[in-house]
Design an enzyme around this catalytic site. Structure first.
Site, PDB file in Angstrom:
ATOM      1  N   GLY A 269       0.715  -1.107  -0.010  1.00  0.00           N
ATOM      2  CA  GLY A 269      -0.028  -0.140  -0.202  1.00  0.00           C
ATOM      3  C   GLY A 269       0.975   1.257  -0.098  1.00  0.00           C
ATOM      4  N   VAL A 270      -0.066   1.927   0.181  1.00  0.00           N
ATOM      5  CA  VAL A 270       0.952   4.202  -0.002  1.00  0.00           C
ATOM      6  C   VAL A 270       1.004   4.238   1.410  1.00  0.00           C
ATOM      7  CG1 VAL A 270       0.497   6.140  -0.662  1.00  0.00           C
ATOM      8  CG2 VAL A 270      -0.530   4.105  -1.714  1.00  0.00           C
ATOM      9  N   GLY A 271       2.498   5.076   2.060  1.00  0.00           N
ATOM     10  CA  GLY A 271       2.274   5.660   2.951  1.00  0.00           C
ATOM     11  C   GLY A 271       3.675   5.111   3.688  1.00  0.00           C
ATOM     12  N   ASN A 272       4.207   5.983   4.831  1.00  0.00           N
ATOM     13  CA  ASN A 272       4.920   5.679   6.301  1.00  0.00           C
ATOM     14  C   ASN A 272       5.294   3.654   5.848  1.00  0.00           C
ATOM     15  OD1 ASN A 272       5.779   7.998   5.586  1.00  0.00           O
ATOM     16  ND2 ASN A 272       4.136   8.937   6.564  1.00  0.00           N
ATOM     17  N   GLU A 295       0.522  -0.654  -6.878  1.00  0.00           N
ATOM     18  CA  GLU A 295      -0.198   0.434  -7.446  1.00  0.00           C
ATOM     19  C   GLU A 295       0.525   1.104  -7.539  1.00  0.00           C
ATOM     20  OE1 GLU A 295      -4.434   0.330  -5.007  1.00  0.00           O
ATOM     21  OE2 GLU A 295      -2.948   1.568  -4.092  1.00  0.00           O
ATOM     22  N   ASN A 385     -10.125   8.199   3.671  1.00  0.00           N
ATOM     23  CA  ASN A 385     -10.177   8.201   2.613  1.00  0.00           C
ATOM     24  C   ASN A 385     -10.920   7.442   1.317  1.00  0.00           C
ATOM     25  OD1 ASN A 385      -6.985   9.953   3.001  1.00  0.00           O
ATOM     26  ND2 ASN A 385      -6.318   8.002   3.663  1.00  0.00           N
ATOM     27  N   GLY A 389      -6.844  -0.143  -3.477  1.00  0.00           N
ATOM     28  CA  GLY A 389      -7.371  -1.410  -3.929  1.00  0.00           C
ATOM     29  C   GLY A 389      -6.779  -2.456  -3.001  1.00  0.00           C
TER      30      GLY A 389
END
Length: 511
Positions: A269-272, A295, A385, A389
Site C-alpha cells: 500500500g501507500v504511506g510511511n 499500485e 480516504n 486497492g
C-alpha cells in the site's frame, strides 16, 4: 510555474489554450474524468482554473459543480482547489484531501467508495453515467492522437476513450522520453472478455500510448508544473519495527516452505508504514531480490531497484518525491527496462494477482480480535480516504497481510478492538495481522483461536488484559461475541477520551 499561453510554439493541429480558456468550456453538472493516481500525473492547471470559475459563478449567484472521476487521490491543485471552491457535486473512487474529506463527512459532497480496479469497467458499462470531459496530463502528444501520459496511468485511457471531449495539459516538467514506460491495455467487456495475458510481472501486453480520435482533442494547455509530491516521514521506532516484523514473518514462511525460495511478487500500500515494510524486506539477509506487482512505486522502491534488491516493478503510479523522480529521469534508460506503468484495472486486477501469487501488504485503521479489518472509517462513521486497492489484492493474494501500529492518540486508542466499527475486509480474506508488537498467523484457526493469537502477538501490553477480560465476559458462541460489549471500548473513548477506562463488568451488568 503556472500554465502558459503560447500559441506560436505549437506544431500540432490542436488549439493551444490558457487554463482559463479550457476551464471556460466546462459547464455546471458535467462529469470530468481527470488523470492522476495520488498527486502523480494529476491534472493541475485546468482544475485550478475550474475552481476559479466556480468561485466566480457562486459569487454571481449561479450554481456550478461538477462530477469528479479520477484514478485515486490527487493533489492540492485538483481535489484541494475544487473542494475549497465547493465545486464538487460528487466524487469517486478515492480521496485524501482534508478539505474534500470535510465536505464528504458533512454529506455536502456525494462520495461513494469503490474498489479501484472496477472504476474503468464501471465507466464502460455506463454505471457512472456520461463522461463529458477527459482532462489528462501528458508529456507528449502526436497529431494522430497518441497521448503519452506522465507519472501515472490510472483510468486515463478509459476516460479518454469514453469522454465526449479531451483537454490535455502538456507538461514539460516530464520528458517526452517517458514513452515506453507505459503499457496501455483495456480488456474486452463481458461476454467477450478473455484472460489478461500477464503471466509474470515484467510481461508487457499493450501499447506505449493512449490512442484516441484526434478530433476529440479540443485543446492543449502547456504547463511546466512538477508533481505535488507528498513528503514521507522518516522511519520512527514503531514503523521500523512493523517493517522488521513483516520481513521476519515472510522469511519464516519461506524457510518453512510456504513461500518459494525464489520468493513472490510483493504488493504494498501507500504511506510511511509501506515504505518501512519495503525497506525492511530489502535489508533482511534471508529475503532474495524480488519483483513488485502493485499500485504505486514509492521512494524506497527506487533505491532498492538501484541497489539490486528489487528486480522489476509493475504499478500504475510513480508516487515518489520529486528528488526520487529526478533520479528516475536521470537513469531513465535503465528504469524503462525494469519498470512498467499500467492502467489500474490491470495493475490491481484480481485475476493477475491470483495468477502470479502476490503477497499483499496493506494498512488497517482498525483490526478486531477475530481478524476483520477496517480500512476506511474513523469510529465507524467518518470517512478517512477510502478502500483504495486493498480489496482488489487482499481477496486474491497468495498471502494477505494487514499492518498497523497497535495504538493511536498517544496510546488512548487501541487499534485492536473486540469488533471493528466498520468492516472493509472480513476475516475470510485476512491471513496475517502485524503490528510493532509482533505478527499473528490467522490461517487454519477458528474465531476463538484467532482472538487468542491476535491478543497474544499484536496487542499493546496496556490493552492485553482489557481484551482478555472481554473474551472472558463474551465466552459463548462459535464467534464469542456479545452485542452489549462489542463496542464498549469505542463507547468508552467517546465518553472519556481513553479506551483504557472500559469497565466490562459494568457493561455486562447493564446488558
Amino acid at each position: 510555474m503556472e500554465a502558459t499561453l503560447d500559441k506560436s510554439k505549437s506544431s500540432l493541429p490542436f488549439p493551444v489554450l490558457s487554463a482559463e480558456e479550457a476551464a471556460a468550456m466546462v459547464n455546471h453538472n458535467q462529469t470530468i474524468g481527470f488523470s492522476g493516481f495520488t498527486p502523480a500525473g494529476a491534472a493541475k492547471a485546468i482544475p485550478r482554473a475550474i475552481a476559479a470559475k466556480a468561485r466566480t459563478e457562486h459569487e454571481a449567484g449561479r450554481p456550478f459543480q461538477i462530477g469528479v472521476l479520477t484514478g485515486a487521490s490527487t493533489g492540492a491543485s485538483l481535489d484541494g482547489e475544487l473542494a475549497k471552491a465547493n465545486a464538487v457535486s460528487w466524487r469517486t473512487p478515492y480521496q485524501s484531501d482534508s478539505d474534500l474529506r470535510a465536505l464528504i463527512n458533512k454529506n455536502e459532497t456525494n462520495y461513494f467508495d469503490m474498489h479501484l480496479s472496477v472504476v474503468p469497467q464501471y465507466v464502460r458499462y455506463g454505471f457512472l453515467g456520461k463522461v463529458d470531459w477527459a482532462i489528462v496530463e501528458a508529456c507528449d502528444v502526436t497529431a494522430d492522437g497518441e497521448i503519452i501520459l506522465t507519472t501515472s496511468v490510472g483510468v486515463s485511457p478509459t476516460y479518454c476513450r469514453y469522454a465526449d471531449k479531451i483537454l490535455i495539459e502538456l507538461n514539460s516538467a516530464h520528458p517526452a522520453a517517458l514513452r515506453g514506460i507505459h503499457d496501455i491495455y483495456e480488456p474486452l467487456d463481458p461476454p467477450a472478455r478473455r484472460e489478461i495475458p500477464i503471466y509474470s510481472v515484467s510481461d508487457r501486453i499493450g501499447s506505449e500510448a493512449v490512442k484516441v480520435d484526434p478530433k476529440k482533442i479540443v485543446g492543449i494547455v502547456r504547463t511546466n508544473i512538477p508533481d505535488e509530491a507528498r513528503p514521507f516521514k522518516d522511519l520512527d521506532p514503531t514503523t521500523k519495527k512493523i517493517g522488521e516484523n513483516v520481513a521476519e514473518f515472510l522469511a519464516k514462511e519461506m524457510h518453512e516452505g510456504r513461500i518459494p525460495k525464489t520468493f513472490l511478487p510483493i504488493q504494498s500500500g501507500v504511506g510511511n508504514v509501506a515504505n518501512a515494510v519495503l525497506s525492511a524486506l530489502g535489508e533482511h539477509p534471508d529475503i532474495p531480490a524480488f519483483d513488485m506487482y502493485s499500485e504505486v512505486v514509492q521512494d524506497s522502491v527506487v533505491d532498492m531497484m538501484l541497489e539490486g534488491k528489487i528486480n522489476f516493478v509493475s504499478g500504475t503510479s510513480l508516487s515518489v518525491s520529486n528528488e526520487k523522480l529526478q533520479l528516475i529521469y536521470d537513469n531513465l534508460d535503465e528504469f524503462r527496462k525494469r519498470m512498467v506503468l499500467r492502467p489500474q484495472e490491470i495493475s490491481n486486477h484480481p485475476e493477475v494477482a491470483r495468477r502470479i501469487g502476490i503477497v499483499s501488504i496493506n494498512t488497517a485503521i482498525e483490526v478486531d480480535i477475530f481478524g476483520n479489518i477496517n480500512s476506511t472509517h474513523i469510529l465507524g462513521k467518518s470517512m478517512m480516504n477510502g478502500i483504495g486497492g486493498s480489496g482488489d489484492f487482499t481477496r486474491s493474494a497468495y498471502l494477505s497481510i494487514f499492518t498497523c501500529p497497535s495504538v493511536a492518540k498517544g496510546g488512548k486508542i487501541s487499534a485492536i478492538v473486540p469488533q471493528c466499527s466498520h468492516i472493509d475486509h472480513s476475516e475470510h480474506s485476512v491471513q496475517a495481522v502485524i503490528t510493532e508488537q509482533g505478527y499473528a498467523n490467522l490461517r487454519c484457526k477458528n474465531p476463538k483461536l484467532r482472538a487468542e493469537e491476535i491478543i497474544d502477538k499484536c496487542v499493546h501490553p496496556s490493552y492485553k488484559g482489557i481484551l482478555q477480560d472481554y473474551c472472558t465476559h463474551a465466552q459463548s458462541g462459535y464467534t464469542p461475541q456479545t452485542f452489549g460489549l462489542a463496542y464498549g471500548m469505542h463507547q468508552q473513548f467517546l465518553k472519556s477520551g481513553d479506551m483504557h477506562d472500559v469497565d466490562w463488568a459494568a457493561l455486562t451488568a447493564a446488558e
